[in-house]
Design a protein around this motif. Structure first.
Motif, short mmCIF file in Angstrom:
data_model
loop_
_atom_site.label_atom_id
_atom_site.label_comp_id
_atom_site.label_asym_id
_atom_site.label_seq_id
_atom_site.Cartn_x
_atom_site.Cartn_y
_atom_site.Cartn_z
N MET A 1 -9.90 -61.68 13.04
CA MET A 1 -9.45 -61.09 14.03
C MET A 1 -8.34 -60.10 13.54
N ASP A 2 -8.60 -59.07 14.25
CA ASP A 2 -7.10 -58.16 14.30
C ASP A 2 -6.38 -58.81 14.67
N LYS A 3 -5.11 -57.62 13.24
CA LYS A 3 -4.29 -58.70 13.51
C LYS A 3 -2.82 -58.60 14.39
N ASN A 4 -3.57 -57.30 14.71
CA ASN A 4 -2.62 -56.67 16.57
C ASN A 4 -3.75 -57.54 17.27
N THR A 5 -4.66 -58.14 17.29
CA THR A 5 -4.92 -59.09 18.42
C THR A 5 -4.10 -60.50 18.72
N PRO A 6 -4.33 -60.44 19.88
CA PRO A 6 -3.33 -62.28 20.11
C PRO A 6 -4.30 -63.21 19.63
N LEU A 7 -3.86 -64.31 18.96
CA LEU A 7 -4.77 -65.41 18.89
C LEU A 7 -5.47 -65.62 20.06
N SER A 8 -6.52 -66.05 20.06
CA SER A 8 -7.19 -66.80 21.20
C SER A 8 -6.76 -68.86 21.58
N SER A 9 -6.76 -69.13 22.73
CA SER A 9 -7.01 -70.21 23.19
C SER A 9 -7.48 -71.04 21.86
N PHE A 10 -8.89 -70.58 21.65
CA PHE A 10 -10.18 -71.44 20.23
C PHE A 10 -9.01 -71.35 18.99
N SER A 11 -8.94 -70.56 18.51
CA SER A 11 -8.50 -70.45 16.86
C SER A 11 -6.89 -70.59 17.15
N LYS A 12 -6.18 -71.10 18.54
CA LYS A 12 -5.46 -71.99 18.36
C LYS A 12 -5.76 -73.20 18.20
N TRP A 13 -6.44 -74.06 18.92
CA TRP A 13 -6.92 -75.32 18.97
C TRP A 13 -7.48 -75.15 17.53
N ILE A 14 -8.07 -74.91 16.87
CA ILE A 14 -8.60 -75.25 15.53
C ILE A 14 -7.65 -74.78 14.29
N SER A 15 -6.98 -74.16 14.99
CA SER A 15 -5.90 -74.38 13.68
C SER A 15 -4.99 -75.25 12.28
N PRO A 16 -5.03 -76.63 13.35
CA PRO A 16 -4.80 -77.23 12.29
C PRO A 16 -5.64 -77.99 11.25
N ILE A 17 -7.19 -77.67 11.50
CA ILE A 17 -7.97 -77.31 10.58
C ILE A 17 -7.46 -76.64 9.02
N HIS A 18 -7.41 -77.74 8.12
CA HIS A 18 -8.02 -77.05 7.17
C HIS A 18 -8.65 -76.38 6.40
N PHE A 19 -9.09 -75.35 6.62
CA PHE A 19 -10.55 -74.99 6.15
C PHE A 19 -10.76 -75.01 4.41
N LYS A 20 -9.31 -74.15 4.12
CA LYS A 20 -9.28 -74.05 2.84
C LYS A 20 -10.19 -75.51 1.97
N LYS A 21 -9.56 -76.54 2.45
CA LYS A 21 -10.10 -77.72 2.07
C LYS A 21 -11.33 -77.96 1.68
N ALA A 22 -11.90 -77.37 2.85
CA ALA A 22 -13.51 -77.41 3.19
C ALA A 22 -14.40 -76.36 2.32
N PHE A 23 -13.51 -75.26 2.19
CA PHE A 23 -14.15 -74.02 1.15
C PHE A 23 -14.11 -75.23 -0.62
N GLU A 24 -13.20 -75.77 -0.82
CA GLU A 24 -13.16 -76.06 -1.72
C GLU A 24 -14.20 -76.89 -2.16
N GLN A 25 -14.37 -78.01 -1.33
CA GLN A 25 -15.48 -78.99 -1.89
C GLN A 25 -16.25 -78.39 -1.02
N THR A 26 -16.91 -77.58 -0.56
CA THR A 26 -18.38 -76.54 -0.30
C THR A 26 -18.50 -75.64 -1.07
#
Length: 372
Positions: A1-26
Motif C-alpha cells: 500500500m502506498d504510504k500516502n494511501t489511507p489505511l483501509s478498514s480491512f488493514s486496520k482490522w488485521i493490524s494486531p496480527i504479528h505477521f513477522k512471527k508467522a514469517f519467522e515460523q514459516t
C-alpha cells in the motif's frame, strides 16, 4: 500500500496480527520455500476475508479476487482454487495457533488495565463439528459418523466481552475429561464446566493443587452430607451444604460444597464447588455464566465459516478453525480499543460495509454509543 494511501478498514482490522512471527515460523518450517505468490501471509489474509464473508468454497474465494482492492492487499490479481487447496493442506496449524495465542495476550493486556479486576472466570466446554465419514475417515467416531471436536477455554470478562483463551482440536471420539488437564492451568482463576467433566479423582487433585472450580453433578451422584449452611431469606438457592461425594468404590477424599438451585424450567441443578468463601447465590451466578460459552459456539457457527470446510485433511480443518478463532479475537480487540458496547455482529457488519474504505470511516461509527 502506498504510504500516502489511507489505511483501509480491512488493514486496520488485521493490524494486531504479528505477521513477522508467522514469517519467522514459516522460514523455519520452509513453508514458502517454493512459493511465488501465495505466501503464508497472503493465505492468512485470504482466509480471514473468507471468514468475514462466510465464503463456502475455495472457488468462491478465488473469484473474490476480481475485486481490485483485494488484489492490492494481497499483491496479486488471481489464484486458482487448486493452489489454495494445496496451501490449505500445507500450512502448519502451529503457525496459526501461535498467531491466535498472540492475539489472546493482547486481549489480556486490556483486561489487566481494568481497575479492580477480579479473579477471572474461565469456562470450559467443547463443541462437536459433524463431518462426512466418506471424506473424513480420519475423524470417524461412530459406524456412520465422523466429526471433529473443539475443546475450548473461554474467559468471561463481563456480559459484553468474552474471548477464547485456549483451544484444543481433536477427533470427536476424544472424551472431554481428557482435555481438562490441558485446559486448567491457572491458579488465579475460577473454572466452570458442565457435568461431562465430572471426575472425582481430578476434583481431588485440582483441590489439592489449589485450583478453584464449579461444576454440575450428575443426577445419580451419591452424596453424604456433613453440614448444612443457613441461607438468607432473599436467597434464590434451595440448599447449601458441605458434603462428601461418591460411593465407596468411587469417591472423592476432599470435602466439597453442594449448592442446589432451580433452572428456568424448574429443574433442580446440583452444583459442586471447592469454594467456601463465596455466598451460595454467588456460586449460582458463577455457574450460570457457563452459558457464555454456549453463546460463543453459537456465534462461531452462525457468523464465521466452520460448517463448510475448505479441505478434507486434519491440517486443513485445524487451520480453518484457528482462522475462525483469530477472526473472533480481532473483533474483540476492536471492541476493546474503541471501548465500544456494540455487539461483535454489528462490528463485523460495519467492517464488511467499509472493508476497502479508509479505516477512520469505519471507526467513526463507534463514536455514537447510544445504540447497542
Amino acid at each position: 500500500m502506498d504510504k500516502n494511501t489511507p489505511l483501509s478498514s480491512f488493514s486496520k482490522w488485521i493490524s494486531p496480527i504479528h505477521f513477522k512471527k508467522a514469517f519467522e515460523q514459516t522460514e523455519n518450517l520452509k513453508q514458502d520455500y517454493y512459493t511465488k505468490k501465495l505466501t503464508t501471509e497472503a493465505y492468512i489474509k485470504m482466509l480471514l476475508f473468507a471468514q468475514l464473508h462466510e465464503t463456502e468454497s475455495l472457488q468462491a474465494m478465488s473469484d473474490a479476487l476480481l475485486d481490485d482492492d483485494f488484489q492490492k492487499t494481497l499483491g496479486f490479481d488471481s489464484i486458482s482454487a487448486s493452489q489454495l487447496s494445496r496451501k490449505n493442506n500445507e500450512v502448519a496449524p502451529t503457525i496459526l495457533a501461535t498467531l491466535f495465542l498472540d492475539l489472546v495476550c493482547q486481549i489480556k493486556a486490556f483486561h489487566k488495565k481494568q481497575p479492580n479486576a477480579s479473579m477471572p472466570l474461565k469456562v470450559i466446554d467443547s463443541s462437536t463439528l459433524p463431518l462426512n465419514l466418506t471424506n473424513y475417515k480420519w475423524a470417524k467416531f461412530r459406524k456412520t459418523k465422523a466429526g471433529a471436536k473443539l475443546h475450548l477455554k473461554l474467559v468471561f470478562m463481563d456480559k459484553h466481552t468474552v474471548y477464547p483463551e485456549k483451544a484444543v482440536i481433536t477427533p470427536a471420539k476424544e472424551h472431554d475429561r481428557n482435555q481438562l488437564e490441558i485446559l486448567v492451568d491457572d491458579k488465579e482463576a475460577m473454572y466452570v464446566f458442565d457435568r461431562g467433566y465430572v471426575d472425582y479423582e481430578r476434583f481431588d487433585r485440582m483441590t489439592d493443587e489449589g485450583y478453584f472450580f464449579a461444576s454440575r453433578l450428575k443426577k445419580n451422584a451419591v452424596i453424604r452430607e456433613v453440614h448444612s449452611f443457613s441461607l438468607p431469606p432473599e436467597s434464590a438457592v434451595l440448599s447449601d451444604k458441605m458434603v462428601y461425594i461418591g460411593s465407596t468404590q468411587n469417591r472423592a477424599e476432599n470435602v466439597f460444597r453442594l449448592v442446589e438451585v432451580e433452572d428456568t424450567k424448574g429443574n433442580v441443578l446440583r452444583l459442586i464447588t471447592n469454594r467456601f468463601d463465596l455466598s451460595a447465590d454467588e456460586i449460582s451466578d458463577i455457574y450460570r455464566s457457563r452459558w457464555a460459552i454456549e453463546l460463543f459456539f453459537k456465534w462461531l457457527k452462525q457468523h464465521v465459516e466452520i460448517k463448510h470446510f475448505y479441505g478434507m485433511s486434519e491440517t486443513a480443518l485445524q487451520n480453518q478453525i484457528y482462522i475462525a478463532l483469530i477472526t473472533y479475537c480481532l473483533h474483540v480487540l476492536i471492541q476493546l480499543e474503541t471501548k465500544s458496547k456494540r455487539s461483535l455482529l454489528r462490528i463485523s457488519r460495519w467492517l464488511k460495509a467499509a472493508l476497502w474504505k479508509p479505516a477512520y470511516l469505519w471507526l467513526r461509527r463507534f463514536e455514537n454509543q447510544t445504540v447497542p
